[in-house]
Design an enzyme around this catalytic site. Structure first.
Site, PDB file in Angstrom:
ATOM      1  N   ARG A 157       0.870  -1.182   0.000  1.00 18.46           N
ATOM      2  CA  ARG A 157       0.000   0.000   0.000  1.00 18.46           C
ATOM      3  C   ARG A 157       0.905   1.228   0.000  1.00 18.46           C
ATOM      4  O   ARG A 157       2.109   1.122   0.137  1.00 18.46           O
ATOM      5  CB  ARG A 157      -1.026  -0.012   1.139  1.00 18.46           C
ATOM      6  CG  ARG A 157      -0.659  -0.615   2.431  1.00 18.46           C
ATOM      7  CD  ARG A 157       0.428   0.113   3.199  1.00 18.46           C
ATOM      8  NE  ARG A 157       0.152   1.545   3.316  1.00 18.46           N
ATOM      9  CZ  ARG A 157       1.050   2.467   3.570  1.00 18.46           C
ATOM     10  NH1 ARG A 157       2.336   2.146   3.726  1.00 18.46           N
ATOM     11  NH2 ARG A 157       0.735   3.741   3.671  1.00 18.46           N
ATOM     12  N   GLY A 158       0.256   2.408  -0.150  1.00 17.82           N
ATOM     13  CA  GLY A 158       1.050   3.631  -0.291  1.00 17.82           C
ATOM     14  C   GLY A 158       1.217   3.914  -1.772  1.00 17.82           C
ATOM     15  O   GLY A 158       1.620   3.020  -2.539  1.00 17.82           O
ATOM     16  N   ASP A 173      -2.002  10.713  -2.192  1.00 16.11           N
ATOM     17  CA  ASP A 173      -2.405   9.659  -3.137  1.00 16.11           C
ATOM     18  C   ASP A 173      -2.730  10.233  -4.509  1.00 16.11           C
ATOM     19  O   ASP A 173      -2.581   9.563  -5.530  1.00 16.11           O
ATOM     20  CB  ASP A 173      -3.583   8.876  -2.589  1.00 16.11           C
ATOM     21  CG  ASP A 173      -3.119   8.043  -1.414  1.00 16.11           C
ATOM     22  OD1 ASP A 173      -3.105   8.560  -0.293  1.00 16.11           O
ATOM     23  OD2 ASP A 173      -2.693   6.902  -1.650  1.00 16.11           O
TER      24      ASP A 173
END
Ligand code: MRU
Length: 346
Positions: free
Chosen positions: A46-47, A237
């Protein structure tokens, strides 16, 4: 050195399993592109930048799996691979950026399918290598904004674990300031519901020997008011043309509180996180995740069965709350429309 994403010589994708950190350090090996897609979906990785790098590796792996020598047939099936990888999570634009980059690489003039597959592998390797270098540069670009002795609050995890490894974005700035001997401290929001702050940021900071204090999300305002926090730095994001920034749910609340208390609020992100195709944050799709992430903690049910639950994974911080956006090309300030465009062209 933390290695979040790696590619083996066979093209398999190795991921440190972020669902079970910090109590277990397990590396997952994805041997086909469907496994890579699932790992992005279920947040093994994730990230935003880490998702982008993993996606590039997944597309190259998927290309490798296509057993045909016919170029037209290959291209058709390659599109399917790209669609599956791009369909995993909607908000982090790095995912789409990486898939587009792989598609562009596939559009060259290739004499044979094996030659094209080789070029795709080289492109994925380049995406990973560039991410490591970009984060180090970004860290150094942002470190000047941190004064000696500052306590910096961060939300979610924008560290090595959110990128290909080693530095990170927001935590990269913190690491660079730490390496410059600025003697800084970090406050990490625990970041409900997935607990990226408690599980990942706290772990990373301790590994780096940086003084870190974990707080629950609802304590941040209290410590700002008490004068404990001098700066806030978060990752992103997706950033719109005008600087509006989508980041982990709760970031907007932190930004509003920072402004109320006169605390600079910085966003650190590579240019691949900027979506120059959208004018403002209203156009950013916000992922809704399984409500079980809210009702349960560590597999244990906390909320009453059947209660209504919402679980947006991200929120959008309007640009007026953002003091500066730190990128690998330099630091952008308001008006962001102009400053981000200038960095793009730099
Ligand atoms: O749902 P996640 O854990 O993928 O969300 C991650 C974040 O919101 C990060 O802050 C963002 O991707 C920046 S990471 C350098």
């Amino acid at each position: 050195m933390i290695k979040t994403v790696e590619f083996t010589s066979e093209g398999y994708v190795l991921l440190i399993d972020q669902r079970i950190l910090p109590t277990e350090e397990v590396v997952v090996e994805c041997r086909d592109y469907q496994q890579v897609a699932e790992a992005i979906r279920n947040m093994t990785v994730r990230g935003a930048p880490a998702i982008g790098v993993t996606a590039a590796g997944g597309v190259a792996l998927g290309a490798q799996e296509i057993a045909t020598a016919d170029m037209a047939e290959f291209k058709r099936r390659f599109e399917e691979v790209c669609d599956v990888i791009a369909g995993t999570r909607p908000t982090a634009v790095n995912l789409f950026w990486a898939v587009e980059r792989m598609k562009k690489a596939a559009n060259g003039n290739f004499a044979s399918v094996p030659e094209l597959k080789k070029a795709l592998r080289a492109e994925a390797d380049a995406v990973l290598k560039e991410d490591l270098a970009i984060n180090e540069t970004m860290g150094n670009n942002g470190a000047g904004l941190i004064a000696a002795g500052d306590t910096v609050l961060t939300h979610c995890n924008a560290g090595a674990l959110a990128t290909a490894g080693h530095f990170g974005t927001a935590l990269g700035v913190i690491k660079a300031a730490h390496l410059q001997g600025k003697n800084i401290k970090v406050f990490a929001d625990e970041t409900r519901p997935f607990l990226q702050g408690a599980r990942l940021t706290a772990w990373e900071m301790m590994k780096e020997g940086i003084d870190v204090t974990l707080i629950t999300d609802n304590m941040a305002g209290h410590y700002m008011k008490k004068g404990f926090i001098q700066k806030v730095i978060v990752g992103a994001d997706r950033i719109a043309q005008n600087g509006d920034t989508a980041n982990k749910i709760g970031t907007y609340t932190v930004a509003v509180m920072a402004k109320t208390h006169g605390i600079p609020f910085y966003v650190a992100a590579p240019l691949s996180t900027i979506d120059f195709a959208i004018p403002d944050g209203g156009h950013i799709p916000i992922e809704e995740r399984n409500t079980r992430e809210v009702s349960h903690v560590g597999g244990k049910q906390l909320a009453p069965t059947g209660v209504k639950i919402l679980n947006p994974a991200f929120d959008v911080t309007p640009n007026e709350y953002i003091s500066a956006i730190i990128t690998e090309k330099g630091v952008a300030r308001a008006p962001f429309q102009q400053s981000l465009e200038a960095l793009r062209k730099a």
